[in-house]
Design a protein around this motif. Structure first.
Motif, PDB file in Angstrom:
ATOM      1  N   GLY A  74      -8.138   9.521  -4.346  1.00 46.39           N
ATOM      2  CA  GLY A  74      -7.766   9.215  -2.940  1.00 46.39           C
ATOM      3  C   GLY A  74      -6.341   8.861  -2.792  1.00 46.39           C
ATOM      4  O   GLY A  74      -5.827   9.143  -1.708  1.00 46.39           O
ATOM      5  N   SER A  75      -5.796   8.030  -3.808  1.00 45.94           N
ATOM      6  CA  SER A  75      -4.338   7.977  -3.746  1.00 45.94           C
ATOM      7  C   SER A  75      -3.456   9.084  -3.574  1.00 45.94           C
ATOM      8  O   SER A  75      -2.544   9.425  -3.122  1.00 45.94           O
ATOM      9  CB  SER A  75      -3.763   6.905  -4.750  1.00 45.94           C
ATOM     10  N   ASP A  76      -3.781   9.981  -4.765  1.00 46.01           N
ATOM     11  CA  ASP A  76      -3.011  11.327  -4.612  1.00 46.01           C
ATOM     12  C   ASP A  76      -3.128  12.007  -3.443  1.00 46.01           C
ATOM     13  O   ASP A  76      -2.309  12.759  -2.806  1.00 46.01           O
ATOM     14  CB  ASP A  76      -3.824  12.127  -6.010  1.00 46.01           C
ATOM     15  N   ALA A 215      -4.413   1.421   0.506  1.00 47.44           N
ATOM     16  CA  ALA A 215      -3.909  -0.005   0.341  1.00 47.44           C
ATOM     17  C   ALA A 215      -2.872   0.154  -0.732  1.00 47.44           C
ATOM     18  O   ALA A 215      -1.758  -0.211  -0.776  1.00 47.44           O
ATOM     19  CB  ALA A 215      -4.709  -1.010   0.104  1.00 47.44           C
ATOM     20  N   THR A 216      -3.227   0.951  -1.889  1.00 47.26           N
ATOM     21  CA  THR A 216      -2.162   0.932  -2.966  1.00 47.26           C
ATOM     22  C   THR A 216      -1.301   2.232  -2.966  1.00 47.26           C
ATOM     23  O   THR A 216      -0.384   2.283  -3.641  1.00 47.26           O
ATOM     24  CB  THR A 216      -3.132   1.131  -4.385  1.00 47.26           C
ATOM     25  N   SER A 217      -1.509   3.133  -1.728  1.00 46.66           N
ATOM     26  CA  SER A 217      -0.557   4.053  -1.600  1.00 46.66           C
ATOM     27  C   SER A 217       0.500   3.567  -0.665  1.00 46.66           C
ATOM     28  O   SER A 217       1.333   4.485  -0.297  1.00 46.66           O
ATOM     29  CB  SER A 217      -1.413   5.264  -1.407  1.00 46.66           C
ATOM     30  N   LEU A 218       0.090   2.461   0.134  1.00 45.60           N
ATOM     31  CA  LEU A 218       1.109   1.990   1.177  1.00 45.60           C
ATOM     32  C   LEU A 218       2.679   1.843   0.674  1.00 45.60           C
ATOM     33  O   LEU A 218       3.658   2.167   1.436  1.00 45.60           O
ATOM     34  CB  LEU A 218       0.725   0.760   1.776  1.00 45.60           C
ATOM     35  N   PRO A 219       2.983   1.436  -0.623  1.00 43.10           N
ATOM     36  CA  PRO A 219       4.283   1.299  -1.097  1.00 43.10           C
ATOM     37  C   PRO A 219       4.932   2.721  -1.177  1.00 43.10           C
ATOM     38  O   PRO A 219       5.889   2.762  -0.938  1.00 43.10           O
ATOM     39  CB  PRO A 219       4.110   0.816  -2.597  1.00 43.10           C
TER      40      PRO A 219
END
Length: 313
Positions: A74-76, A215-219
């Motif tokens: 999902g992050s990718d 959430a972890t891709s917001l950075p």
């Protein structure tokens, strides 16, 4: 209340990650490292710290491999969709910028990783070496090759003058401090995501892709839009491409730590994520290779459509 806590912790992850990225940028100005290496390895590693610790927490502590796989894939996919969205807003900047050729090489490596995952899902390649999946071994090898290509590539952006009064030691110490903050909040958001998925009766893969993946891709999103506004397209691409392959390395690390297979494709949402990502990667490569009037618009739109297919599936 739990949703407010999720939003506050997600905001904290972004703030800590952006601050850590700023100190990485200062290190870039004080060293002779290539811009491709800074964006594709160092910055991407910083902004991917949330994925690292949330994935380890999801598997080792919560025993939810689906949550880990959904988080990574999902992050990718979110990274590529987010970059595509911003490129549509900065089309002129993207068209004029110089891009390091190594970014295309790394994107090809990521695509090979996705092909390995597809073969794993189909049951064609499920070989283990000392209880470690062959897929994990291939991912680590390709990441090492990526470091080699990125560190040797000094094309793209030119170095900037150093205007910081901080020494290298001071910068490193502050970077470490903010990285610790990222670790703590990332572990917390894993537990909150698990609780939210239970309350909303979501599958672990869907919860991982939506709540953890975003959430972890917001950075990456915060650093990308900042770099594009500064006209630093090369490092922005390096951050996204590097984050994507670093995220896959996280799966390999978790595969080593977890007693069981992390490559669990029993959830249909995980398969959708995998296939959508496999379609988006060649589009990203084409967008970097052929930056004409058609590809600058069509490729980002098609990548966004891939993310839309996942959301609607």
């Amino acid at each position: 209340m739990i949703y407010l806590a999720y939003l506050l912790i997600a905001a904290g992850v972004v703030w800590f990650s952006v601050k850590a990225s700023n100190y990485i940028d200062l290190l870039d100005k004080k060293t002779s490292l290539s811009g491709a290496f800074i964006g594709g390895i160092m910055l991407s590693a910083v902004t991917s710290l949330p994925e690292l610790f949330t994935s380890i927490s999801a598997t080792v502590l919560l025993h939810q491999p689906d949550l880990c796989l959904g988080n990574i894939l999902g992050s990718d996919l979110f990274n590529m969709a987010m970059l595509s969205f911003f490129l549509l807003l900065f089309t002129r900047t993207f068209g004029k910028a110089a891009l390091s050729a190594s970014h295309r090489v790394v994107t090809a490596f990521v695509f090979v990783c996705y092909l390995m995952l597809i073969l794993n899902w189909l049951g064609i390649v499920r070989i283990t070496i000392l209880s470690v999946s062959l897929t994990s071994v291939c991912i680590v090898v390709l990441y090492i090759l990526s470091i080699r290509f990125l560190s040797a590539d000094d094309s793209g952006t030119e170095g900037e003058a150093d205007a910081s009064p901080l020494s290298v030691r001071q910068i490193v110490m502050r970077f470490v401090a903010f990285s610790v903050g990222i670790v703590v909040l990332s572990v917390l958001i894993t537990y909150i995501t698990d609780d939210i998925s239970a309350r909303l009766h979501l599958g672990q893969s869907l919860a991982g892709a939506l709540f953890l993946g975003i959430a972890t891709s917001l950075p990456e999103a915060a650093s990308t839009v900042t770099l594009l506004r500064m006209g630093n397209v090369d490092v922005a691409f390096g951050n996204i491409v590097g984050s994507n392959i670093f995220n896959l390395v996280i799966m390999a690390v978790v595969d080593i730590l977890y007693r069981g297979s992390v490559y669990d494709f029993s959830d249909p949402q995980t398969v959708v994520l995998l296939l959508c990502g496999a379609v988006a990667l060649p589009l990203l490569w084409i967008m970097m290779k052929y930056r004409n009037h058609v590809t600058k618009i069509a490729c980002p739109l098609l990548i966004l459509a891939c993310y839309g297919v996942f959301l609607l599936a």
